[in-house]
Design a protein around this motif. Structure first.
Motif, mmCIF file in Angstrom:
data_model
loop_
_atom_site.group_PDB
_atom_site.id
_atom_site.type_symbol
_atom_site.label_atom_id
_atom_site.label_comp_id
_atom_site.label_asym_id
_atom_site.label_seq_id
_atom_site.Cartn_x
_atom_site.Cartn_y
_atom_site.Cartn_z
ATOM 1 N N ARG A 15 1.419 0.375 4.291
ATOM 2 C CA ARG A 15 1.800 1.201 3.139
ATOM 3 C C ARG A 15 0.896 0.977 1.931
ATOM 4 O O ARG A 15 0.524 1.921 1.238
ATOM 5 C CB ARG A 15 3.253 0.904 2.738
ATOM 6 C CG ARG A 15 4.292 1.489 3.677
ATOM 7 C CD ARG A 15 4.373 2.980 3.516
ATOM 8 N NE ARG A 15 5.431 3.566 4.351
ATOM 9 C CZ ARG A 15 5.765 4.840 4.299
ATOM 10 N NH1 ARG A 15 5.137 5.665 3.478
ATOM 11 N NH2 ARG A 15 6.715 5.318 5.090
ATOM 12 N N SER A 18 -2.340 2.826 2.073
ATOM 13 C CA SER A 18 -2.283 4.282 2.235
ATOM 14 C C SER A 18 -2.771 4.988 0.971
ATOM 15 O O SER A 18 -2.631 4.485 -0.142
ATOM 16 C CB SER A 18 -0.851 4.720 2.555
ATOM 17 O OG SER A 18 0.011 4.445 1.470
ATOM 18 N N LYS A 19 -3.353 6.164 1.162
ATOM 19 C CA LYS A 19 -3.874 6.931 0.035
ATOM 20 C C LYS A 19 -2.747 7.362 -0.907
ATOM 21 O O LYS A 19 -2.931 7.391 -2.127
ATOM 22 C CB LYS A 19 -4.622 8.162 0.548
ATOM 23 C CG LYS A 19 -5.922 7.843 1.270
ATOM 24 C CD LYS A 19 -6.631 9.117 1.692
ATOM 25 C CE LYS A 19 -7.947 8.791 2.406
ATOM 26 N NZ LYS A 19 -8.653 10.034 2.844
ATOM 27 N N SER A 20 -1.584 7.698 -0.337
ATOM 28 C CA SER A 20 -0.467 8.146 -1.170
ATOM 29 C C SER A 20 -0.029 7.060 -2.143
ATOM 30 O O SER A 20 0.244 7.336 -3.317
ATOM 31 C CB SER A 20 0.706 8.575 -0.287
ATOM 32 O OG SER A 20 1.149 7.493 0.519
ATOM 33 N N PHE A 21 0.028 5.799 -1.658
ATOM 34 C CA PHE A 21 0.426 4.688 -2.527
ATOM 35 C C PHE A 21 -0.608 4.480 -3.629
ATOM 36 O O PHE A 21 -0.257 4.321 -4.810
ATOM 37 C CB PHE A 21 0.577 3.412 -1.703
ATOM 38 C CG PHE A 21 0.880 2.185 -2.523
ATOM 39 C CD1 PHE A 21 2.173 1.906 -2.933
ATOM 40 C CD2 PHE A 21 -0.139 1.316 -2.911
ATOM 41 C CE1 PHE A 21 2.450 0.785 -3.700
ATOM 42 C CE2 PHE A 21 0.132 0.192 -3.676
ATOM 43 C CZ PHE A 21 1.434 -0.068 -4.072
ATOM 44 N N ILE A 23 -2.898 6.593 -4.846
ATOM 45 C CA ILE A 23 -2.975 7.720 -5.782
ATOM 46 C C ILE A 23 -1.748 7.755 -6.687
ATOM 47 O O ILE A 23 -1.864 7.928 -7.910
ATOM 48 C CB ILE A 23 -3.107 9.042 -5.004
ATOM 49 C CG1 ILE A 23 -4.464 9.087 -4.286
ATOM 50 C CG2 ILE A 23 -2.964 10.238 -5.941
ATOM 51 C CD1 ILE A 23 -4.625 10.279 -3.365
ATOM 52 N N THR A 24 -0.554 7.564 -6.092
ATOM 53 C CA THR A 24 0.678 7.584 -6.893
ATOM 54 C C THR A 24 0.677 6.473 -7.942
ATOM 55 O O THR A 24 1.039 6.702 -9.105
ATOM 56 C CB THR A 24 1.907 7.428 -5.976
ATOM 57 O OG1 THR A 24 1.922 8.470 -5.014
ATOM 58 C CG2 THR A 24 3.186 7.481 -6.789
ATOM 59 N N THR A 25 0.273 5.272 -7.537
ATOM 60 C CA THR A 25 0.239 4.148 -8.474
ATOM 61 C C THR A 25 -0.768 4.397 -9.591
ATOM 62 O O THR A 25 -0.483 4.127 -10.767
ATOM 63 C CB THR A 25 -0.126 2.848 -7.734
ATOM 64 O OG1 THR A 25 0.801 2.632 -6.664
ATOM 65 C CG2 THR A 25 -0.071 1.659 -8.681
ATOM 66 N N MET A 202 11.659 5.930 1.768
ATOM 67 C CA MET A 202 10.468 5.449 2.461
ATOM 68 C C MET A 202 10.842 4.650 3.704
ATOM 69 O O MET A 202 10.215 4.778 4.765
ATOM 70 C CB MET A 202 9.632 4.581 1.508
ATOM 71 C CG MET A 202 8.264 4.195 2.038
ATOM 72 S SD MET A 202 7.341 3.172 0.850
ATOM 73 C CE MET A 202 7.087 4.363 -0.474
ATOM 74 N N THR A 205 12.193 7.077 6.328
ATOM 75 C CA THR A 205 11.091 7.864 6.874
ATOM 76 C C THR A 205 10.215 7.022 7.789
ATOM 77 O O THR A 205 9.745 7.511 8.834
ATOM 78 C CB THR A 205 10.244 8.446 5.725
ATOM 79 O OG1 THR A 205 11.069 9.226 4.871
ATOM 80 C CG2 THR A 205 9.122 9.324 6.266
ATOM 81 N N GLN A 243 3.885 -2.642 -6.611
ATOM 82 C CA GLN A 243 3.728 -1.483 -7.489
ATOM 83 C C GLN A 243 4.327 -1.744 -8.862
ATOM 84 O O GLN A 243 3.740 -1.371 -9.892
ATOM 85 C CB GLN A 243 4.382 -0.268 -6.844
ATOM 86 C CG GLN A 243 4.016 1.058 -7.511
ATOM 87 C CD GLN A 243 4.459 2.239 -6.693
ATOM 88 O OE1 GLN A 243 5.579 2.287 -6.195
ATOM 89 N NE2 GLN A 243 3.578 3.227 -6.536
#
Length: 417
Positions: A15, A18-21, A23-25, A202, A205, A243
């Motif tokens: 996790r 991951s790109k999502s983590f 970018i979101t952070t 999360m 999922t 995070q």
């Protein structure tokens, strides 16, 4: 135990990389830093704004000088200029954008000021509101002078009344202490609300994803269901902790560097930095208890679905519980001593938010805090035992699902293992 930490490490690393983590952070951190520097950003884009230029036609012949003097229009950001020409000439100057507006002042039947304001775009109400307030002040000044009331008497009438307060209950919190705690309580409620929603989903999922790829059958055969479930919960918890450290750390240093900014003043007014250290300990305790309760529930529900598309539908009851707890807690900020807040603070699904609210806003006996923590621990243990059985059978269930009726089927499958 090595298997447990292997599951934790795999869940965390998959996790956190991951790109999502990332970018979101990064986006969230940029928003926090931007909020901490909001004053500088506004100044950078606004530049040095000049005062609005407004023409004045004084039909009464007595009010124009008031607007030119200091006091009434001071700090309004409007510069008034007496116009000697006709009203049509003044309107033409405004239409040509040589001036921002035109104010025509006259005296009513009571010899008090009234006005008409003309501008190219009346929908932009900033100047209109300022001018209305200025005319209101002018009306008060003229009215008091007509009534023979001097300014000193008027100031004495409008001076704040003196009210001394004394608290008889020494154990009760003062208004200042409650205001200091209110900021931290609000932040804690919001963080817990967002964290449980985000990371709970999360976890569910993640479990559904492994089931859909048939990886789950291999994982369950190599590690006990409870170990696998709590490995995921702890792994996601470490992800959330990472995070939070990044966001809170970045926010803290940004605010420290801009203590005189709007954000710094906000946190100072809210009293977030001036609370008793014990309340921060309670914040951590109830945050962890709330996370593990809802994370266990999310993992259990996630094991019942085979498709990622079904996750949101099945965890909807859990989401509603979080929303209800948040709404009650927000209501309780204004009435922390109400019966509703007291009763719901002992309901496990609401305890993390509402009991912490009571701790922050009131002086409550330690036994009440201990009782709520005990109820939470027992509830988490019971849910963990139930979740382990459901998880063990649920991860082997495939096909269409998404109903809470699948609980019984999952438990029956776990008995056959």
């Amino acid at each position: 135990m090595n298997k447990f930490w292997t599951i934790v490490g795999h869940t965390y690393l998959s996790r956190v990389k991951s790109k999502s983590f990332i970018i979101t952070t990064a986006i969230t951190l940029a928003i926090i830093i931007g909020f901490a520097n909001i004053s500088s950003i506004i100044d950078m884009f606004s530049g040095d704004e000049e005062s609005d230029q407004v023409l004045v036609i004084d039909e009464s012949g007595i009010y124009g000088d008031y607007l030119q003097g200091e006091g009434i229009s001071e700090g309004a950001g409007i510069a008034f200029e007496n116009f000697e020409g006709t009203e049509e000439e003044a309107k033409d100057a405004v239409s040509a954008e040589e001036y921002d507006g035109l104010l025509v002042i006259a005296a009513d039947e009571n010899n008090l000021p009234e006005g008409d304001y003309y501008a190219n775009r009346i929908s932009e109400t900033g100047e209109q509101v300022e001018i209305e307030q200025i005319l209101q002040q002018l009306k008060v000044v003229v009215g008091t002078q007509e009534a023979g009331i001097d300014q000193q008497t008027l100031d004495m009438i409008y001076a704040p009344v003196s009210l001394q307060t004394e608290q008889l209950d020494d154990s009760a919190r003062t208004a200042e202490e409650m205001n200091q705690s209110r900021g931290l309580v609000y932040v804690m409620l919001f963080v817990l609300y967002m964290t449980v929603l985000l990371y709970g989903q999360m976890i569910a999922t993640d479990v559904a994803t492994e089931k859909s790829s048939r990886v789950m059958e291999l994982l369950i055969s190599s590690a006990p269901p409870m170990m696998h479930m709590f490995g995921k919960i702890v792994g996601i918890a470490l992800l959330g902790l990472t995070q939070m450290i990044i966001l809170l750390g970045g926010g803290y240093f940004a605010i420290q560097a801009n203590q005189d900014s709007a954000a710094g003043e906000f946190f100072e007014v809210m009293g977030i930095m001036d609370n008793d250290p014990v309340i921060y300990i309670y914040a951590i305790v109830f945050f962890l208890l709330g996370y593990f309760l809802y994370a266990t529930l999310a993992a259990m529900l996630g094991s019942l679905v085979s498709r990622i598309e079904d996750v949101n539908q099945l965890i909807m009851p859990m989401t509603m519980l979080i929303v209800i707890a948040f709404v009650i807690a927000m209501t309780g900020l204004g009435m922390p001593e109400s019966t509703l807040i007291t009763v719901t603070s002992y309901i496990p699904f609401f305890t993390p938010m509402i009991m912490f609210l009571r701790i922050g806003m009131l002086n409550i006996p330690f036994w009440e805090i201990g009782l709520s923590i005990g109820i939470m621990i027992v509830t988490i243990a019971l849910f963990a035992a139930l979740a382990a059985r459901v998880y063990k059978g649920g991860v082997l269930m495939y096909g269409k699902s998404g109903s809470l009726k699948d609980f019984k089927r999952a438990i029956n499958l776990s008995k056959k293992e």
